[in-house]
Design a protein around this motif. Structure first.
Motif, PDB file in Angstrom:
ATOM      1  N   HIS A  65      56.484  70.399  52.788  1.00  0.00           N
ATOM      2  CA  HIS A  65      56.811  70.107  54.208  1.00  0.00           C
ATOM      3  C   HIS A  65      57.634  68.822  54.308  1.00  0.00           C
ATOM      4  O   HIS A  65      58.593  68.676  54.598  1.00  0.00           O
ATOM      5  CB  HIS A  65      55.642  70.320  54.753  1.00  0.00           C
ATOM      6  CG  HIS A  65      55.761  70.120  56.186  1.00  0.00           C
ATOM      7  ND1 HIS A  65      57.071  70.615  57.044  1.00  0.00           N
ATOM      8  CD2 HIS A  65      55.138  69.265  57.235  1.00  0.00           C
ATOM      9  CE1 HIS A  65      56.670  70.203  58.394  1.00  0.00           C
ATOM     10  NE2 HIS A  65      55.827  69.603  58.497  1.00  0.00           N
ATOM     11  N   HIS A  66      57.112  67.684  53.644  1.00  0.00           N
ATOM     12  CA  HIS A  66      57.593  66.308  53.802  1.00  0.00           C
ATOM     13  C   HIS A  66      58.590  66.213  52.849  1.00  0.00           C
ATOM     14  O   HIS A  66      58.544  66.640  51.627  1.00  0.00           O
ATOM     15  CB  HIS A  66      56.515  65.362  53.537  1.00  0.00           C
ATOM     16  CG  HIS A  66      55.468  65.298  54.897  1.00  0.00           C
ATOM     17  ND1 HIS A  66      54.202  65.261  54.579  1.00  0.00           N
ATOM     18  CD2 HIS A  66      55.677  65.690  56.139  1.00  0.00           C
ATOM     19  CE1 HIS A  66      53.520  65.313  55.761  1.00  0.00           C
ATOM     20  NE2 HIS A  66      54.369  65.257  56.532  1.00  0.00           N
ATOM     21  N   HIS A 100      61.075  70.397  56.843  1.00  0.00           N
ATOM     22  CA  HIS A 100      60.315  69.436  57.563  1.00  0.00           C
ATOM     23  C   HIS A 100      60.137  69.483  59.164  1.00  0.00           C
ATOM     24  O   HIS A 100      59.641  70.805  59.589  1.00  0.00           O
ATOM     25  CB  HIS A 100      60.552  68.098  57.257  1.00  0.00           C
ATOM     26  CG  HIS A 100      59.516  66.886  57.597  1.00  0.00           C
ATOM     27  ND1 HIS A 100      60.049  65.775  58.062  1.00  0.00           N
ATOM     28  CD2 HIS A 100      58.385  66.856  57.896  1.00  0.00           C
ATOM     29  CE1 HIS A 100      59.179  64.873  58.611  1.00  0.00           C
ATOM     30  NE2 HIS A 100      57.887  65.750  58.447  1.00  0.00           N
ATOM     31  N   GLY A 182      50.672  67.170  62.338  1.00  0.00           N
ATOM     32  CA  GLY A 182      51.255  65.905  62.078  1.00  0.00           C
ATOM     33  C   GLY A 182      51.069  64.600  62.943  1.00  0.00           C
ATOM     34  O   GLY A 182      49.913  64.200  63.271  1.00  0.00           O
ATOM     35  N   HIS A 224      46.714  63.920  59.829  1.00  0.00           N
ATOM     36  CA  HIS A 224      47.734  64.567  59.721  1.00  0.00           C
ATOM     37  C   HIS A 224      47.824  65.841  58.692  1.00  0.00           C
ATOM     38  O   HIS A 224      48.413  66.792  58.771  1.00  0.00           O
ATOM     39  CB  HIS A 224      48.849  63.377  59.115  1.00  0.00           C
ATOM     40  CG  HIS A 224      50.427  63.585  59.193  1.00  0.00           C
ATOM     41  ND1 HIS A 224      51.190  62.697  59.700  1.00  0.00           N
ATOM     42  CD2 HIS A 224      50.898  64.650  58.343  1.00  0.00           C
ATOM     43  CE1 HIS A 224      52.339  63.155  59.523  1.00  0.00           C
ATOM     44  NE2 HIS A 224      52.256  64.397  58.822  1.00  0.00           N
ATOM     45  N   GLU A 228      48.790  70.063  59.245  1.00  0.00           N
ATOM     46  CA  GLU A 228      49.748  70.622  58.899  1.00  0.00           C
ATOM     47  C   GLU A 228      49.779  71.482  57.666  1.00  0.00           C
ATOM     48  O   GLU A 228      50.728  72.225  57.207  1.00  0.00           O
ATOM     49  CB  GLU A 228      50.993  69.306  58.428  1.00  0.00           C
ATOM     50  CG  GLU A 228      51.461  68.650  59.782  1.00  0.00           C
ATOM     51  CD  GLU A 228      52.633  67.731  59.454  1.00  0.00           C
ATOM     52  OE1 GLU A 228      53.522  67.638  60.044  1.00  0.00           O
ATOM     53  OE2 GLU A 228      52.727  67.050  58.429  1.00  0.00           O
TER      54      GLU A 228
HETATM   55 FE   FE2 Z   1      53.943  65.583  58.660  1.00  0.00          FE
END
Ligand code: FE2
Length: 261
Positions: A65-66, A100, A182, A224, A228
């Protein structure tokens, strides 16, 4: 036989890169577009543990994701953390891809999955990124009237988290709940405007809590990571739908690294 490009196409039909913020760095970051892909590891972030596992267990691709490469890289050598990781990934021919802020906002993305998990009724997007669609940040909807104190365990169960931080009065009755995966602290005003009683997100700062109190909004920081990580099994499902023979594994961070334990 699937190639990296087939996986990337599937991901981008779901979460188009045009949806990403300008400051973001989403998409195909490292590797060969035509590489044959049989085994994919899904993680929230790339770190040395994820790379070690991918190398040792012969994964062909890592989807996160990041973004791993976020800002410009000026040197790639083995004297720093990111350089070592990039060298390892390229030596082992592992493809790196991330979705993201485009996946945050996509239909069926992070925020919509949160809304599904919390069973929000009449769920609406908080900040729309496209007119006449539900694409955008956050979801708000009703859960049915309940005293917040009696809802806390449910939140922990849904997000599979041991500890959450409440900023506000747990005696208060709530119904309308807002969710942003997040770091949602920057959206407090927009959330308050929806008339939400409770806002569940991650990375709440002291001044966020002060602002929310003035707007009569209760905040819950559930972390966070925990708000997520819920998208990772959804990515797995989409990959299995693309090809059921793909080997796909979701990587979970070891407990002390969650930020909450
Ligand atoms: Fe995030």
């Amino acid at each position: 036989m699937l190639k990296a490009k087939n996986i990337i196409e599937m991901m981008e039909n779901w979460a188009p890169t045009e949806l990403a913020e300008e400051w973001d760095n989403v998409g195909f970051q490292i590797g060969e577009y035509d590489k044959e892909i049989n085994k994919i590891l899904i993680a929230l972030d790339i770190d040395h543990r994820v790379v070690k596992k991918a190398v040792e267990e012969n994964f062909d691709m890592i989807i996160t994701h990041h973004p791993f490469i976020f800002q410009g890289i000026k040197k790639i050598n083995n004297l720093n953390y990111d350089g070592k990781i990039i060298i390892d990934l390229i030596k082992n021919n592992i493809v790196i891809y991330n979705a993201h802020t485009n996946l945050d906002q996509a239909i069926g993305g992070v925020n919509e999955e949160l809304s599904n998990l919390f069973d929000l009724e009449n769920s609406k997007t908080i900040v729309n990124s496209e007119e006449n669609t539900q694409k955008g940040y956050g979801k708000v909807g009703n859960i049915g009237k309940i005293k917040l104190e009696d809802y806390l365990e449910k939140i922990k169960t849904i997000l599979d988290v041991k500890k959450i931080t409440v900023f506000g009065d747990v005696e208060k009755e709530i119904n309308k709940v807002a969710l942003i995966g997040g770091s949602g602290g920057g959206f407090i005003e927009e959330v308050a405007e929806t008339g939400a009683d409770l806002f569940i997100t991650g990375d709440i700062k002291y001044h966020d809590a002060q602002k929310a109190e003035k707007l009569d909004l209760i905040l819950i920081d559930a972390g966070h990571y925990h708000t997520e990580k819920i998208i990772l099994p959804v990515i797995k499902e989409r990959l299995k739908e693309l090809n059921k023979d793909l080997e796909v594994e979701v990587y979970e961070k070891p407990s002390p690294l969650y930020g909450i334990y």
